[in-house]
Design a protein around this motif. Structure first.
Motif, PDB file in Angstrom:
ATOM      1  N   UNK A 215      87.236  69.734  33.189  1.00 48.90           N
ATOM      2  CA  UNK A 215      88.411  68.815  33.148  1.00 48.90           C
ATOM      3  C   UNK A 215      88.830  68.399  31.778  1.00 48.90           C
ATOM      4  N   UNK A 216      90.157  68.652  31.544  1.00 49.74           N
ATOM      5  CA  UNK A 216      90.856  68.114  30.186  1.00 49.74           C
ATOM      6  C   UNK A 216      91.992  67.318  30.295  1.00 49.74           C
ATOM      7  N   UNK A 217      92.115  66.390  29.348  1.00 49.73           N
ATOM      8  CA  UNK A 217      93.490  65.686  29.026  1.00 49.73           C
ATOM      9  C   UNK A 217      94.421  66.432  28.915  1.00 49.73           C
ATOM     10  N   UNK A 218      95.812  66.504  29.828  1.00 50.75           N
ATOM     11  CA  UNK A 218      96.747  67.326  29.374  1.00 50.75           C
ATOM     12  C   UNK A 218      97.546  66.711  28.344  1.00 50.75           C
ATOM     13  N   UNK A 219      98.432  67.795  27.734  1.00 47.26           N
ATOM     14  CA  UNK A 219      99.220  67.356  26.467  1.00 47.26           C
ATOM     15  C   UNK A 219     100.577  66.758  27.032  1.00 47.26           C
ATOM     16  N   UNK A 220     100.698  67.217  28.261  1.00 49.01           N
ATOM     17  CA  UNK A 220     102.111  66.547  28.649  1.00 49.01           C
ATOM     18  C   UNK A 220     101.842  64.930  29.204  1.00 49.01           C
ATOM     19  N   UNK A 221     103.058  64.283  28.751  1.00 47.16           N
ATOM     20  CA  UNK A 221     102.903  62.880  29.223  1.00 47.16           C
ATOM     21  C   UNK A 221     103.812  62.561  30.376  1.00 47.16           C
ATOM     22  N   UNK A 222     103.720  62.228  31.440  1.00 46.54           N
ATOM     23  CA  UNK A 222     104.567  61.910  32.716  1.00 46.54           C
ATOM     24  C   UNK A 222     105.737  61.185  32.202  1.00 46.54           C
ATOM     25  N   UNK A 223     106.729  61.049  33.081  1.00 40.59           N
ATOM     26  CA  UNK A 223     107.953  60.250  33.172  1.00 40.59           C
ATOM     27  C   UNK A 223     107.615  58.829  33.479  1.00 40.59           C
ATOM     28  N   UNK A 224     107.094  58.155  32.697  1.00 39.80           N
ATOM     29  CA  UNK A 224     106.452  56.889  33.024  1.00 39.80           C
ATOM     30  C   UNK A 224     107.616  55.821  33.617  1.00 39.80           C
ATOM     31  N   UNK A 225     108.617  56.082  32.830  1.00 37.63           N
ATOM     32  CA  UNK A 225     109.814  55.106  33.331  1.00 37.63           C
ATOM     33  C   UNK A 225     110.250  55.360  34.858  1.00 37.63           C
ATOM     34  N   UNK A 226     110.246  56.665  34.984  1.00 36.21           N
ATOM     35  CA  UNK A 226     110.805  57.192  36.376  1.00 36.21           C
ATOM     36  C   UNK A 226     109.807  56.674  37.555  1.00 36.21           C
ATOM     37  N   UNK A 227     108.586  56.606  37.102  1.00 32.74           N
ATOM     38  CA  UNK A 227     107.498  56.483  38.064  1.00 32.74           C
ATOM     39  C   UNK A 227     107.492  54.812  38.243  1.00 32.74           C
ATOM     40  N   UNK A 228     107.556  53.947  37.188  1.00 30.88           N
ATOM     41  CA  UNK A 228     107.740  52.911  37.324  1.00 30.88           C
ATOM     42  C   UNK A 228     108.802  52.024  38.196  1.00 30.88           C
ATOM     43  N   UNK A 229     109.883  52.609  37.988  1.00 32.10           N
ATOM     44  CA  UNK A 229     110.998  52.503  38.805  1.00 32.10           C
ATOM     45  C   UNK A 229     111.992  51.270  38.105  1.00 32.10           C
ATOM     46  N   UNK A 230     113.220  51.199  38.678  1.00 36.54           N
ATOM     47  CA  UNK A 230     114.055  50.286  37.881  1.00 36.54           C
ATOM     48  C   UNK A 230     113.818  49.046  37.781  1.00 36.54           C
ATOM     49  N   UNK A 231     112.743  48.571  38.460  1.00 43.09           N
ATOM     50  CA  UNK A 231     112.619  46.995  38.429  1.00 43.09           C
ATOM     51  C   UNK A 231     111.181  46.919  37.788  1.00 43.09           C
ATOM     52  N   UNK A 232     110.742  47.789  37.025  1.00 43.36           N
ATOM     53  CA  UNK A 232     109.614  47.571  36.264  1.00 43.36           C
ATOM     54  C   UNK A 232     109.634  48.162  34.889  1.00 43.36           C
ATOM     55  N   UNK A 233     110.736  47.955  34.198  1.00 41.47           N
ATOM     56  CA  UNK A 233     111.187  48.750  33.115  1.00 41.47           C
ATOM     57  C   UNK A 233     110.915  47.701  31.822  1.00 41.47           C
ATOM     58  N   UNK A 234     110.702  46.605  31.989  1.00 47.58           N
ATOM     59  CA  UNK A 234     110.814  45.397  31.162  1.00 47.58           C
ATOM     60  C   UNK A 234     109.789  45.470  29.978  1.00 47.58           C
ATOM     61  N   UNK A 235     108.594  45.948  30.357  1.00 49.24           N
ATOM     62  CA  UNK A 235     107.343  46.254  29.356  1.00 49.24           C
ATOM     63  C   UNK A 235     107.475  47.398  28.737  1.00 49.24           C
ATOM     64  N   UNK A 236     107.925  48.406  29.251  1.00 49.10           N
ATOM     65  CA  UNK A 236     107.808  49.859  28.750  1.00 49.10           C
ATOM     66  C   UNK A 236     109.009  50.021  27.817  1.00 49.10           C
ATOM     67  N   UNK A 237     110.174  49.218  28.023  1.00 52.66           N
ATOM     68  CA  UNK A 237     111.224  49.298  27.158  1.00 52.66           C
ATOM     69  C   UNK A 237     110.903  48.307  25.935  1.00 52.66           C
ATOM     70  N   UNK A 238     110.208  47.203  25.941  1.00 54.43           N
ATOM     71  CA  UNK A 238     109.741  46.495  24.988  1.00 54.43           C
ATOM     72  C   UNK A 238     108.687  46.975  23.983  1.00 54.43           C
ATOM     73  N   UNK A 239     107.699  47.873  24.826  1.00 51.39           N
ATOM     74  CA  UNK A 239     106.483  48.428  24.198  1.00 51.39           C
ATOM     75  C   UNK A 239     106.484  50.068  24.458  1.00 51.39           C
TER      76      UNK A 239
END
Length: 211
Positions: free
Chosen positions: A162-186
């Motif tokens: 088992x290996x850590x993948x190089x691709x980072x998922x679209x975390x903004x899309x996963x969090x959704x419109x109402x949970x973007x405050x923290x990822x936008x700030x950091x």
């Protein structure tokens, strides 16, 4: 007492041999050989992994009752491997903003995944299937509770990597419109691919190896 003895003798004389057949199992998927194991007791880790004590980390301390230690890595390609004889593998880990994705090599062959549910997958050779299992979900904008997933394999003896993948998922899309405050700030806190491994799960038996 004599009355009971007479009744027992009468029952003995009347009773005959009979074949008792078991009815069909309500759940035919057998989990009697499922195990949840400490990673370092049998798995081998590439140098990028470090063993950490959750009690000494403020954000992980809440999981110290679940995991006596965690194996942590954040470099794509960091791997761990083991051998087992069975039908399923998986692991129990911790989520959070920095977690990434995992890929699987089975018997030297890179596998894809058929998603059966959010935690259940089949290991397949189909190129159209998923190439990695994402450990980041909608709750990972904070330190998420222990989470697990399972990968069903063909029955038999297998070498697992088992290996850590190089691709980072679209975390903004996963969090959704109402949970973007923290990822936008950091954003840098999220732009990582870390895995916190607490337990390895198997259905079958393991083959131990030296580290």
């Amino acid at each position: 007492a004599q009355a009971i003895a007479r009744a027992m003798l009468q029952m003995k004389n009347r009773a005959g041999k009979k074949i008792h057949e078991l009815s069909k199992a309500l759940i035919s998927d057998n989990w009697e050989d499922a195990q949840m194991l400490d990673p370092k007791t049998f798995a081998s880790f590439s140098p990028e992994w470090e063993k950490i004590d959750p009690k000494e980390n403020e954000s992980l301390n809440q999981f110290s009752g679940w995991f006596p230690y965690l194996m942590k890595a954040g470099k794509p390609g960091a791997s761990f491997s083991f051998q087992f004889d069975g039908t399923m593998i998986g692991f129990f880990d911790i989520g959070g903003p920095e977690v990434g994705q995992i890929t699987l090599e089975l018997d030297g062959e890179k596998m894809h995944f058929q998603e059966k549910s959010s935690i259940n997958y089949n290991a397949v050779n189909e190129s159209s299937a998923l190439i990695a299992i994402n450990r980041f979900n909608q709750f990972c904008n904070n330190r998420y509770r222990g989470q697990c997933f399972f990968i069903k394999t063909p029955p038999g003896k297998h070498q697992v990597v088992l290996k850590i993948a190089s691709d980072i998922p679209d975390k903004q899309k996963i969090l959704g419109l109402y949970q973007l405050e923290d990822i936008t700030a950091h954003p840098l806190k999220y732009h990582r691919s870390v895995i916190y491994l607490g337990k390895i799960l198997i259905r079958g038996s393991i083959k131990t190896s030296s580290h």
